[in-house]
Write a protein that holds these residues in place. Sequence first.
Motif, PDB file in Angstrom:
ATOM      1  N   GLU A  90       0.811  -1.252   0.004  1.00 25.43           N
ATOM      2  CA  GLU A  90       0.104   0.261  -0.075  1.00 25.43           C
ATOM      3  C   GLU A  90       0.793   1.526   0.195  1.00 25.43           C
ATOM      4  OE1 GLU A  90      -3.241   0.543  -0.367  1.00 25.43           O
ATOM      5  OE2 GLU A  90      -3.614  -1.509  -0.857  1.00 25.43           O
ATOM      6  N   PRO A  91       1.894   1.226   0.898  1.00 23.67           N
ATOM      7  CA  PRO A  91       2.709   2.638   0.769  1.00 23.67           C
ATOM      8  C   PRO A  91       3.159   2.831  -0.656  1.00 23.67           C
ATOM      9  CG  PRO A  91       3.042   1.509   2.761  1.00 23.67           C
ATOM     10  CD  PRO A  91       2.381   0.473   1.870  1.00 23.67           C
ATOM     11  N   MET A  92       3.697   1.712  -1.190  1.00 23.57           N
ATOM     12  CA  MET A  92       4.322   1.742  -2.608  1.00 23.57           C
ATOM     13  C   MET A  92       3.307   2.279  -3.509  1.00 23.57           C
ATOM     14  SD  MET A  92       5.655  -1.198  -5.040  1.00 23.57           S
ATOM     15  CE  MET A  92       4.087  -1.981  -5.179  1.00 23.57           C
ATOM     16  N   LEU A  93       1.812   1.774  -3.484  1.00 20.47           N
ATOM     17  CA  LEU A  93       1.122   1.970  -4.475  1.00 20.47           C
ATOM     18  C   LEU A  93       0.451   3.746  -4.326  1.00 20.47           C
ATOM     19  CD1 LEU A  93      -1.447  -0.755  -4.364  1.00 20.47           C
ATOM     20  CD2 LEU A  93       0.215  -0.322  -6.160  1.00 20.47           C
ATOM     21  N   THR A  94       0.664   4.104  -3.013  1.00 23.24           N
ATOM     22  CA  THR A  94       0.395   5.454  -2.702  1.00 23.24           C
ATOM     23  C   THR A  94       1.294   6.546  -3.013  1.00 23.24           C
ATOM     24  OG1 THR A  94      -0.565   4.730  -0.508  1.00 23.24           O
ATOM     25  CG2 THR A  94       0.086   7.122  -0.773  1.00 23.24           C
ATOM     26  N   GLU A  95       2.704   6.061  -2.837  1.00 21.33           N
ATOM     27  CA  GLU A  95       3.697   6.799  -3.731  1.00 21.33           C
ATOM     28  C   GLU A  95       3.582   6.984  -5.261  1.00 21.33           C
ATOM     29  OE1 GLU A  95       8.783   7.359  -3.192  1.00 21.33           O
ATOM     30  OE2 GLU A  95       7.391   5.909  -1.921  1.00 21.33           O
ATOM     31  N   ILE A  96       3.130   5.849  -5.800  1.00 20.03           N
ATOM     32  CA  ILE A  96       2.898   5.978  -7.278  1.00 20.03           C
ATOM     33  C   ILE A  96       1.864   6.771  -7.728  1.00 20.03           C
ATOM     34  CG2 ILE A  96       2.295   4.472  -9.140  1.00 20.03           C
ATOM     35  CD1 ILE A  96       3.762   1.980  -8.065  1.00 20.03           C
ATOM     36  N   ALA A  97       0.753   6.781  -6.730  1.00 21.99           N
ATOM     37  CA  ALA A  97      -0.356   7.671  -7.081  1.00 21.99           C
ATOM     38  C   ALA A  97      -0.041   9.142  -7.087  1.00 21.99           C
ATOM     39  CB  ALA A  97      -1.400   7.303  -6.075  1.00 21.99           C
ATOM     40  N   GLY A  98       1.058   9.440  -6.317  1.00 20.75           N
ATOM     41  CA  GLY A  98       1.498  10.651  -6.234  1.00 20.75           C
ATOM     42  C   GLY A  98       2.181  11.203  -7.225  1.00 20.75           C
ATOM     43  N   SER A 107      -6.585   0.045  -5.440  1.00 19.53           N
ATOM     44  CA  SER A 107      -6.395  -0.195  -4.068  1.00 19.53           C
ATOM     45  C   SER A 107      -7.229  -1.281  -3.740  1.00 19.53           C
ATOM     46  CB  SER A 107      -6.158   0.744  -3.138  1.00 19.53           C
ATOM     47  OG  SER A 107      -6.013   0.235  -1.826  1.00 19.53           O
ATOM     48  N   LEU A 108      -6.546  -2.410  -2.860  1.00 11.99           N
ATOM     49  CA  LEU A 108      -7.352  -3.608  -2.472  1.00 11.99           C
ATOM     50  C   LEU A 108      -8.001  -3.264  -1.263  1.00 11.99           C
ATOM     51  CD1 LEU A 108      -5.111  -6.434  -3.347  1.00 11.99           C
ATOM     52  CD2 LEU A 108      -6.850  -5.465  -4.529  1.00 11.99           C
ATOM     53  N   THR A 109      -7.467  -2.293  -0.427  1.00  9.32           N
ATOM     54  CA  THR A 109      -7.934  -2.095   0.879  1.00  9.32           C
ATOM     55  C   THR A 109      -9.047  -0.791   1.032  1.00  9.32           C
ATOM     56  OG1 THR A 109      -6.136  -0.440   1.210  1.00  9.32           O
ATOM     57  CG2 THR A 109      -5.756  -2.558   1.991  1.00  9.32           C
ATOM     58  N   GLY A 110      -9.609  -0.157  -0.272  1.00  8.98           N
ATOM     59  CA  GLY A 110     -10.399   0.922  -0.017  1.00  8.98           C
ATOM     60  C   GLY A 110     -10.496   1.607  -1.231  1.00  8.98           C
ATOM     61  N   ALA A 111     -10.748   2.815  -1.131  1.00  9.13           N
ATOM     62  CA  ALA A 111     -11.063   3.796  -2.387  1.00  9.13           C
ATOM     63  C   ALA A 111      -9.697   3.791  -3.054  1.00  9.13           C
ATOM     64  CB  ALA A 111     -11.532   5.122  -2.048  1.00  9.13           C
ATOM     65  N   SER A 112      -9.727   4.288  -4.436  1.00 13.16           N
ATOM     66  CA  SER A 112      -8.662   4.212  -5.405  1.00 13.16           C
ATOM     67  C   SER A 112      -7.975   5.380  -5.022  1.00 13.16           C
ATOM     68  CB  SER A 112      -9.012   4.350  -6.900  1.00 13.16           C
ATOM     69  OG  SER A 112      -9.826   3.003  -7.216  1.00 13.16           O
ATOM     70  N   LEU A 113      -6.546   5.357  -5.271  1.00 11.30           N
ATOM     71  CA  LEU A 113      -5.512   6.282  -4.977  1.00 11.30           C
ATOM     72  C   LEU A 113      -5.390   7.360  -5.898  1.00 11.30           C
ATOM     73  CD1 LEU A 113      -3.024   4.032  -2.984  1.00 11.30           C
ATOM     74  CD2 LEU A 113      -4.989   5.303  -2.046  1.00 11.30           C
ATOM     75  N   GLY A 114      -4.981   8.373  -5.839  1.00 12.77           N
ATOM     76  CA  GLY A 114      -4.963   9.217  -7.154  1.00 12.77           C
ATOM     77  C   GLY A 114      -5.663  10.478  -7.089  1.00 12.77           C
ATOM     78  N   THR A 115      -5.257  11.411  -8.047  1.00 14.75           N
ATOM     79  CA  THR A 115      -6.015  12.879  -8.385  1.00 14.75           C
ATOM     80  C   THR A 115      -7.306  12.798  -9.330  1.00 14.75           C
ATOM     81  OG1 THR A 115      -4.323  13.472  -9.655  1.00 14.75           O
ATOM     82  CG2 THR A 115      -4.002  14.065  -7.494  1.00 14.75           C
ATOM     83  N   ASP A 116      -7.189  11.895  -9.952  1.00 12.22           N
ATOM     84  CA  ASP A 116      -8.227  11.876 -11.079  1.00 12.22           C
ATOM     85  C   ASP A 116      -8.532  10.525 -11.467  1.00 12.22           C
ATOM     86  OD1 ASP A 116      -9.600  12.792 -13.047  1.00 12.22           O
ATOM     87  OD2 ASP A 116      -8.210  12.632 -14.713  1.00 12.22           O
ATOM     88  N   CYS A 117      -9.284   9.825 -10.348  1.00 11.05           N
ATOM     89  CA  CYS A 117      -9.828   8.640 -10.524  1.00 11.05           C
ATOM     90  C   CYS A 117     -11.361   8.582 -10.923  1.00 11.05           C
ATOM     91  CB  CYS A 117      -9.900   7.639  -9.069  1.00 11.05           C
ATOM     92  SG  CYS A 117      -8.392   7.460  -8.495  1.00 11.05           S
TER      93      CYS A 117
END
Length: 480
Positions: A90-98, A107-117
């Motif tokens: 999850e931290p890796m995916l969060t960093e990629i989303a930034g 994301s498997l744990t909740g809402a999708s990550l990113g600024t334009d989902c």
Amino acid sequence: MPGLSAWAVRRPVIALVSWFVVLVAVIGLGASVGGKLNDSFSLPDTESTTAQELLAQAYGGAGSLEAGATIVWSPESGTAVDPAVLARIEPMLTEIAGLKSVACVTSLTGASLGTDCPQVPAGPTPEQIAALTPEQQAAFAAYAAAAAPISKDKTVAYSSVSFTGDGTQVSSADAKTILGLVKTNNADGLTVAASGQALEFAGQEPPSSELYGIAAAVIILLIAFGSLVAAGLPIVAAIIGLVMGQMGVLLVANFLDVATFAPTLAAMIGLGVGIDYSLFVINRYRQAVLAGHDPKDAALESVNTAGRAVLFAGGTVIIALLGLFVMRINFFNGLAVASAVTVLCVMLSALWMLPALLSLLGNKALALRLPWGKKPGQVHPEGRAWAHYGRFLQRKPLIPAALSLLVVLVLAIPMFSLRLGFADDSGKPEGSTARVAYDLKAEGFGPGVNGPFIVAVKLPKANDVAAYAAAVKGLESAEG
């Protein structure tokens, strides 16, 4: 065109000056008003375009057909959704989303990550599903299971990365960052890999195939001609024609969609045929000079014989390239014209600039001889071994024709087992991140997961679950 070459031989200084005026003009126009390259790929009046438009309408421009990337992971023991595994993923995916080039990361744990989902519409309610027939309910459940980003045994999972825009403008820095994060987390009992066209060439050095090709051509020409000047002339003529062709590609980009890799494609084609065309002319010139002919007469002989062959060969290549217009795909039209313009430029270099150079240089075109090089007048006018071989073939043409046809037919036998398809990551080197991601998904989700079809369904009315289930059922019954 033969008249142009003959004029260049008779008036070499004027021909060279006019050639370089044209060359400078094309370079100046290309540098000042050249268009921008783009990878706009459209297929009008096709089902795939219709599907893309439907998805763009439904998801605000963030349809599922956009170019993106996939992050796949699998632990050596346990499941891909264990808390310890997700604590690293999850931290890796969060960093990629930034990253600036990234629009959204699932994301498997909740809402999708990113600024334009994209805003995903709510699914059917339990009451709507209960109202379906048992067959429709089974089809709906099978679809939901197939679309899940976690394998049935939960040993493999993946996250989808969507990029901003149309997915073709991902910065090299962001692509390298994604690959770096994947490599960092691919350790300590956890296999993490990434795939996607946007990551294809990230971190790689530009290819040097053209330099290797030129080096090989120089060696072959030195062996064949035995002269540094004669070996260098085809290279020089091809490169100068190629420079003009590359500027011509930028001019073409003002009128057509020209892909970003079009200059590389045009350079590969132009360099190959350019050296070949110049080689034809110089080889004929060299043969005439070595047979004792006057240099200017030898130049005229070469353009009236080999020059006509070059004109015919170049025209054939240009017509063949422009044949891509038959496909009626704008993307290929730009590639065809860009490559054809480059071929035209290197052909002009061989039929305009080169004859003028040969006329000016005279016997010096064969200067700086190597130990195996021959002097003018040393070659018999009727030729040696290869000339005798040619005359032998002409005496009994049917026999060698039949033998050569037999050889060609034998070599063509594998064609009957030819299977056409699209290249995918299964052809990547073993151990590469794209190949590892491909193998993990195939192992976890089964055949076909790496080459899915995406079907967009426009329902008769909003939230028509029964119609949607019927479409899913129909697809499920299709072969394959």
